[in-house]
Design an enzyme around this catalytic site. Sequence first.
Site, PDB file in Angstrom:
ATOM      1  N   PHE A 237     -17.339 -10.649  -3.998  1.00 18.23           N
ATOM      2  CA  PHE A 237     -18.743 -10.488  -3.585  1.00 18.23           C
ATOM      3  C   PHE A 237     -18.897 -10.429  -2.067  1.00 18.23           C
ATOM      4  O   PHE A 237     -19.988 -10.639  -1.551  1.00 18.23           O
ATOM      5  CB  PHE A 237     -19.587 -11.628  -4.163  1.00 18.23           C
ATOM      6  CG  PHE A 237     -19.568 -11.684  -5.663  1.00 18.23           C
ATOM      7  CD1 PHE A 237     -20.314 -10.786  -6.419  1.00 18.23           C
ATOM      8  CD2 PHE A 237     -18.794 -12.617  -6.335  1.00 18.23           C
ATOM      9  CE1 PHE A 237     -20.303 -10.824  -7.815  1.00 18.23           C
ATOM     10  CE2 PHE A 237     -18.772 -12.671  -7.735  1.00 18.23           C
ATOM     11  CZ  PHE A 237     -19.529 -11.774  -8.474  1.00 18.23           C
TER      12      PHE A 237
ATOM     13  N   LYS B 244     -22.934   3.049  -5.268  1.00 17.22           N
ATOM     14  CA  LYS B 244     -21.877   3.382  -6.243  1.00 17.22           C
ATOM     15  C   LYS B 244     -21.962   2.487  -7.480  1.00 17.22           C
ATOM     16  O   LYS B 244     -21.810   2.957  -8.615  1.00 17.22           O
ATOM     17  CB  LYS B 244     -20.516   3.219  -5.554  1.00 17.22           C
ATOM     18  CG  LYS B 244     -19.316   3.397  -6.460  1.00 17.22           C
ATOM     19  CD  LYS B 244     -18.025   3.436  -5.650  1.00 17.22           C
ATOM     20  CE  LYS B 244     -17.557   2.070  -5.236  1.00 17.22           C
ATOM     21  NZ  LYS B 244     -16.782   1.324  -6.211  1.00 17.22           N
TER      22      LYS B 244
ATOM     23  N   LYS C 256     -24.816  -0.465   8.199  1.00 18.36           N
ATOM     24  CA  LYS C 256     -25.459  -1.713   8.637  1.00 18.36           C
ATOM     25  C   LYS C 256     -24.740  -2.168   9.908  1.00 18.36           C
ATOM     26  O   LYS C 256     -23.639  -1.687  10.195  1.00 18.36           O
ATOM     27  CB  LYS C 256     -25.396  -2.774   7.548  1.00 18.36           C
ATOM     28  CG  LYS C 256     -23.991  -3.262   7.220  1.00 18.36           C
ATOM     29  CD  LYS C 256     -24.063  -4.421   6.254  1.00 18.36           C
ATOM     30  CE  LYS C 256     -22.715  -5.068   6.084  1.00 18.36           C
ATOM     31  NZ  LYS C 256     -22.735  -6.182   5.175  1.00 18.36           N
TER      32      LYS C 256
ATOM     33  N   GLY D  53     -27.502   1.301   1.896  1.00 16.92           N
ATOM     34  CA  GLY D  53     -26.394   2.251   1.845  1.00 16.92           C
ATOM     35  C   GLY D  53     -25.113   1.481   1.630  1.00 16.92           C
ATOM     36  O   GLY D  53     -25.129   0.396   1.056  1.00 16.92           O
TER      37      GLY D  53
ATOM     38  N   ASP E  87       0.855  -1.194   0.000  1.00 17.73           N
ATOM     39  CA  ASP E  87       0.000   0.000   0.000  1.00 17.73           C
ATOM     40  C   ASP E  87       0.888   1.239   0.000  1.00 17.73           C
ATOM     41  O   ASP E  87       2.023   1.191   0.491  1.00 17.73           O
ATOM     42  CB  ASP E  87      -0.933   0.012   1.222  1.00 17.73           C
ATOM     43  CG  ASP E  87      -2.159   0.882   0.992  1.00 17.73           C
ATOM     44  OD1 ASP E  87      -3.253   0.330   0.772  1.00 17.73           O
ATOM     45  OD2 ASP E  87      -2.022   2.128   1.008  1.00 17.73           O
TER      46      ASP E  87
ATOM     47  N   CYS F 269     -20.906   0.025  -1.711  1.00 14.92           N
ATOM     48  CA  CYS F 269     -21.026  -0.708  -2.976  1.00 14.92           C
ATOM     49  C   CYS F 269     -22.328  -0.484  -3.733  1.00 14.92           C
ATOM     50  O   CYS F 269     -22.301  -0.066  -4.885  1.00 14.92           O
ATOM     51  CB  CYS F 269     -20.847  -2.199  -2.719  1.00 14.92           C
ATOM     52  SG  CYS F 269     -19.182  -2.584  -2.189  1.00 14.92           S
TER      53      CYS F 269
END
Length: 445
Positions: free
Chosen positions: A154, A270, A327, A264, A29, A267
């Site tokens: 996923f 967007k 969530k 919300g 990173d 993912c």
Amino acid sequence: MRVLIVGAGWVGITMSVLFSSSHKVTLLDIDEQRIEQISVGETPIVEPGITEGLLESVKEGLIRPVLPSDTIGYQDVIVICVGTPESPDGQVDLQYIESAINTILSRIDELCYEYCVVVLKSTVPPGTTRSFLINQVKENQLDDRVGIVFNPEFLREGSALADASNPDRVVIGAIDDQSFNQVRTMYEQVLLNKSTPYLSMSPESAELCKYASNSFLAMKISFSNEIANVAESVPYADIDDVMRGVGADHRITAKFFGSGAGFGGSCFPKDIQGLVRFAEERSIQMPLLRATQQVNSQRPKKLVDMLVKKTGNLHGKKITLLGLAFKPGTNDIRESPTLRLLDLLLELGAKVWIHDPLVTSMDVSKHLRENATISAELEECMRESHGCILVTDWPIYLEIGLENLTRFMSKRVLIDGRRVFATQTTPNDVFYQTVGIQALESGKE
Ligand code: UDX
């Protein structure tokens, strides 16, 4: 295998922990602080199983966190997991993808000995893998050494490691059999379910498959919310029963029919927007997805209307929002319905208190204004409140129960945006209303 993960975000960290069970992982990173944090085994994301998994793997040298200035060495697979945020004009911002690909290709002699596969995992518009990666590899005459795959992820936040270890399918959009087999082998060694299907397709199909999967799930939620609106006008109808009946058809399934405050997160909003835009740029209209967005954007206003109907003018009144994370099980507030509810309530002059067990005022500082307070102290948030909207279904609310939850309010009004208490008996002096069922008459006030 030797696996390099590029991007230490939600997906990158989760994949690192998963792959480290059988492979030697290097995690790259550009964020020095993040790499330093991971090097001492601290995790920047809140996820079950990740903190312990990361700490253990880093300690045992199975995950090596590095910065671009470090030497990396040969790899069998390089997985790009950098972010693809939405830019202010609604386009998908591919700058991090571009820079990750440039870094990899400029260091290809260091990273790739005889053969390696570059896997793009970040969600991107269809055609991106070809235009950003396949074409560049060809131009640099690296096609005999570098395989290419688009492999969507996923996993859900809050169950990232469990989802990643036990996926329903692994979609592999590969340019050739060798690339496909290398990526399949990488997964076979770490996945719990040995009969996981591996779906082979073109990179473009795999890219569109990711967009379509998220859009379909979001559409299910909006569909359920639309039927909930109808159920509210029909005496004795209850949305949960309706969708239980619909979902019992094995062609449909009952999952993602939960109605309430709407979806919300980082993912769904967007990815729908990304797909709609992608299609509309080609003059293809997406009325189903436009309606999915529209239904979702109306949910917060609907909950506020329910509240106002009961409490009257909100000016100067203390109102509580229960839950800020998009969530339960995460401290992620991206596109959380609570943020929209906060705006609406402040516009009406309310003094808003937000309770969340995990999100801190630091996570949310840019959204906090005059008359908006966040606290993890539930009693403080509820005391003398004139009304409350439950937005995130944190288990603690159900555990405490409706009686105790509303005990310190000046007016015991609870609008349940997640149907947490929908099947419970309401205490006599509590006004309780949820979505998808007709409001009860005054006996429940
Ligand atoms: C989602 C997809 O599920 C995952 O496959 C993909 O890789 C990333 O996007 P995530 O955003 O982590 O995962 O959360 P998810 O559990 O899918 O929930 C998304 C939103 O939908 C949340 O705001 C949730 O509250 C809402 N939701 C979910 C509903 O309103 N009703 C439901 O029935 C389910």
